[in-house]
Structures are given as C-alpha cells and as structure tokens.
Design a protein around this motif. Structure first.
Motif, short mmCIF file in Angstrom:
data_model
loop_
_atom_site.label_atom_id
_atom_site.label_comp_id
_atom_site.label_asym_id
_atom_site.label_seq_id
_atom_site.Cartn_x
_atom_site.Cartn_y
_atom_site.Cartn_z
N ARG A 148 -14.66 -5.75 1.48
CA ARG A 148 -13.27 -5.59 0.82
C ARG A 148 -13.13 -4.35 0.01
N VAL A 149 -14.38 -4.17 -0.54
CA VAL A 149 -13.76 -2.81 -1.41
C VAL A 149 -14.33 -1.51 -1.60
N LEU A 150 -13.38 -0.81 -2.06
CA LEU A 150 -13.05 1.34 -2.45
C LEU A 150 -13.94 0.74 -3.60
N ALA A 151 -15.53 1.78 -3.68
CA ALA A 151 -15.51 1.94 -4.63
C ALA A 151 -15.49 3.01 -5.43
N ARG B 26 -8.25 -3.63 -3.43
CA ARG B 26 -9.81 -3.06 -2.65
C ARG B 26 -10.12 -2.13 -3.90
N LEU B 27 -8.84 -1.48 -4.63
CA LEU B 27 -9.94 -0.72 -5.62
C LEU B 27 -10.64 -0.61 -6.56
N VAL B 28 -12.37 -0.58 -6.87
CA VAL B 28 -12.21 -1.65 -7.99
C VAL B 28 -13.11 0.04 -8.83
N THR C 165 1.35 -1.48 0.01
CA THR C 165 0.05 0.03 -0.06
C THR C 165 1.06 0.85 -0.12
N ARG C 166 0.37 2.65 0.08
CA ARG C 166 0.72 3.30 -0.08
C ARG C 166 0.04 4.71 0.50
N PRO C 167 0.06 5.45 1.44
CA PRO C 167 -1.05 5.84 2.23
C PRO C 167 -1.57 7.23 1.42
N LEU C 168 -2.48 7.78 1.65
CA LEU C 168 -3.45 8.60 0.82
C LEU C 168 -2.78 9.91 1.53
N GLU D 171 -4.87 6.99 5.11
CA GLU D 171 -5.31 5.22 5.41
C GLU D 171 -4.26 5.19 3.97
N PRO D 172 -3.99 3.55 4.25
CA PRO D 172 -3.45 2.69 3.43
C PRO D 172 -4.05 2.81 2.05
N LEU D 173 -3.78 2.50 0.69
CA LEU D 173 -4.28 2.45 -0.86
C LEU D 173 -3.65 1.30 -1.18
N PRO D 174 -4.60 0.25 -1.33
CA PRO D 174 -3.30 -0.78 -1.66
C PRO D 174 -2.99 -0.41 -3.79
N LEU D 175 -1.37 -0.74 -3.92
CA LEU D 175 -1.32 -0.36 -5.14
C LEU D 175 -2.18 -1.05 -6.40
N VAL D 176 -2.69 -1.53 -6.07
CA VAL D 176 -2.77 -1.87 -7.42
C VAL D 176 -4.48 -2.37 -7.52
#
Ligand SMILES: NC(=O)c1ccc[n+]([C@@H]2O[C@H](COP(=O)([O-])OP(=O)(O)OC[C@H]3O[C@@H](n4cnc5c(N)ncnc54)[C@H](OP(=O)(O)O)[C@@H]3O)[C@@H](O)[C@H]2O)c1
Length: 323
Positions: free
Chosen positions: A124-127, A97-99, A51-54, A59-64
């Motif tokens: 799980r999803v970040l929408a 997580r992010l779709v 992840t990388r923080p926003l 907030e950690p965001l998965p890189l892919v």
C-alpha cells in the motif's frame, strides 16, 4: 540487520504496478473480499480514496497522506511503536498511501519500518522520505541507511529536506531516478522559510514534487509558489496543515460555522484540511497523528465536496477573524 528481515511474499516493491493478486483483491466485492482476506490473514482491501492525478504522470495520489515528525519519534517504547503501527494500519485500511518521513525525525523511520511489517502494508505504501545531510557526498549513504530502516526496495519519493545542500543532492536523486532506483524527486521547506530560493529551484530544476506549508492561517505559498507549481507541473505536498496542532487548539475554542455542514465537515480538523485540499495545485496534505480516530477523521476530509475558490476565501476570512 533490518534489511534481512523476512517480508510477506504477497508484497511487491512499492510503486510497482499492482500485481494480479492485488488487482483481484481490489476488484472483488468489498465485503466478500474482506472476509476472505481476513480469513487468509491478509489486509482487507482498502476503500477507494479521493485522489488527484500527479501533474506529470497522471498517477492518482490520495489526497490525505501521513506525516511522522514528532508523532512517530517514540524510540524503543514497545507500546508506542504498536500504537504507531495501528495508526499506519488504519491509514492504509482507510485508503491512505503516502507516508512522509526524514532522517531528521529521530526514530520515526525505524518506527515506520516496524509498521510496514504488518500484512499488506508494503503493497500500500507510497514511501516518501528525505535526504538531510551536508556535505552532499554523504547523501547516498544516508539514503541507503533510510531505505533499510523503512525496509522498502526503493523510495517512491526522495526530497531534499529544507533545501540543505540541494545543489549536491539533486544530481544524485535525478541519477537514481534515471537508473530506476527512485520514482520521484522533490525538495521540502516549511513555515514560509526560504521561499525565494525554493521558487528559484522550482523554476530551474525538473522537480516532480515540492513540499511546503499551507494552512488556514499560513497562506503565503498561495502568492507565488502554488501558481508556479501548476505552471511547472510540480505536485505539491502540504506539511503542517494544523501547524503542529496549534491551529486546532486555537480554533477548537470556537463553534464550527453553520456552513461547515455544506462541505460535510464535522470538525475544525476537517475544515482545515478541506481548505488546503481545495487548492487545485495541492496534491496531498500530510497531517501527523498518534491517534486512530484522528487518522480516520483526517482521511474522511478528502471525501465529499472540496471548497471552491470563493468558499476557500470565506474560510480564510473566518480564520483571520478567529485567530
Ligand atoms: N521541512 C519539512 O520537510 C517538514 C517540516 C515540518 C513538517 N513536515 C512533515 O509534515 C508533517 C505534518 O506536520 P506536523 O507534524 O508538524 O504538524 P501537523 O500535521 O500540522 O499537526 C500534527 C498535530 O495535529 C494533531 N492532530 C492530527 N489530526 C488531528 C485531528 N483530526 N484532530 C485533532 N488534532 C489532530 C496531532 O495530535 P494527535 O496525535 O493527538 O492527533 C499532532 O499533534 C510532519 O509530521 C512531517 O512529516 C515536513
């Protein structure tokens, strides 16, 4: 109506802090928890994603992440819809997580809603969706229709698609965020289009996210937009990292360079993703795929070492030579 469909009771709304059950699920030893979860019919805990923080919240965001433009626009084809749901499941199980979607992508939002019915998926999803309509007064109705198709309580991110009527949509999105009906606000563009206008919006609006194109071959965003995103604390989502697959079709005819192994890359797709993810302004990339093996390969690109500036320059020089 899709919004009346039953939801798994263990799924909190996306973006909620993880509940006790989720924390327990993630905190238990992976093997034992996986077995217990499977026995109970729940999704196994996802492995830790890179992840990388926003920039603004930390907030950690998965890189892919996962795109959905052409790949998930499969209409009512039942087998294709299950295949998309399988891809989403593999994505979540791999820590994704992010779709990302849009009302512009045909049936993709509906297909994502179908995939989110699988156990554990909503938790799980970040929408991340978009608003794409003019005039702006029609925005709220489109957003509500999109939300019902996804079957989420609220979106984690809404982006003004291709800057269409952004002057009208952004106030709506900021108002939704202030009212707790949306977590993050952004705008999107692609393939180098309207960069001057995008820069002006980034300078004048309190954006959380911007979505743009960056790839081994198309590096125009590096000139002004990525440095500006860092300066303004705006998270960057990279679309079209494979240029719709065209980049990989061209590079695939060539052998991988020997030094790809130093970055734990086993394919051109991973090399192309590592190039994008190695830029410090990038929050995540959203490659789209119809294949489970590809989604796993793409997620794996975030693991291991990411290239530093000199390694990225070497990658770009190779792309210039080969493409
Ligand atoms: N203006 C905007 O807001 C905007 C514009 C464009 C795109 N986007 C977003 O960005 C997302 C990504 O862009 P995109 O869909 O245009 O293209 P992309 O992600 O650059 O490329 C997708 C293509 O790459 C192939 N692929 C994926 N992983 C692979 C792998 N590991 N190995 C080999 N091939 C692989 C896929 O084929 P397979 O199915 O065979 O894997 C698919 O055909 C979109 O889906 C959309 O969500 C937004």
């Amino acid at each position: 109506m899709r919004d009346k469909r039953p939801r798994p009771s263990q799924d909190p709304p996306p973006g909620s802090p993880p509940g006790r059950r989720a924390l327990l699920r993630q905190g238990l030893a992976l093997g034992a928890a996986g077995l217990l979860a499977r026995a109970a019919g729940a999704a196994p805990p996802a492995p830790a994603a890179a992840t990388r923080p926003l920039p603004k919240s930390g907030e950690p965001l998965p890189l892919v992440g996962l795109g959905s433009w052409i790949t998930f626009n499969v209409g009512r084809d039942a087998a294709a819809r299950e295949q998309c749901a399988d891809v989403m499941q593999a994505f979540f199980e791999g820590g994704g997580r992010l779709v990302d979607s849009s009302p512009m992508y045909g049936s993709s939002q509906d297909v994502i809603g179908h995939g989110l019915r699988r156990p554990g998926a909503l938790a799980r999803v970040l929408a991340a969706d978009k608003v794409w309509i003019s005039p702006g007064a029609r925005g709220p109705a489109q957003i509500e229709a999109s939300r019902r198709l996804w079957g989420v309580a609220r979106f984690d991110l809404l982006q003004v698609h291709n800057l269409l009527s952004w002057q009208e949509h952004l106030p709506t999105l900021f108002e939704m965020k202030a009212g707790g009906r949306l977590r993050h606000v952004g705008v999107s563009t692609s393939e180098g289009r309207r960069h001057a206008e995008l820069e002006q919006i980034m300078r004048s609006q309190p954006l959380d996210f911007v979505q743009l194109t960056l790839s081994l071959r198309d590096r125009r965003a590096e000139e002004r937009l990525l440095p500006l995103a860092r300066e303004r604390g705006i998270a960057v989502i990279v679309n079209r990292p494979f240029e719709g697959g065209e980049l990989l079709r061209s590079l695939g005819r060539q052998p991988l360079p020997a030094w790809a192994g130093e970055l734990q890359c086993t394919s051109w797709a991973q090399l192309a993703l590592k190039f994008v993810l190695g830029h410090p302004a990038v929050g995540c990339a959203i490659p789209a795929t119809t294949r489970i093996d590809h989604v796993r390969e793409n997620l794996a690109a975030a693991h291991g070492r990411l290239p530093d500036a000199s390694e990225r320059a070497r990658m770009a020089a190779l792309a210039d030579k080969l493409l």
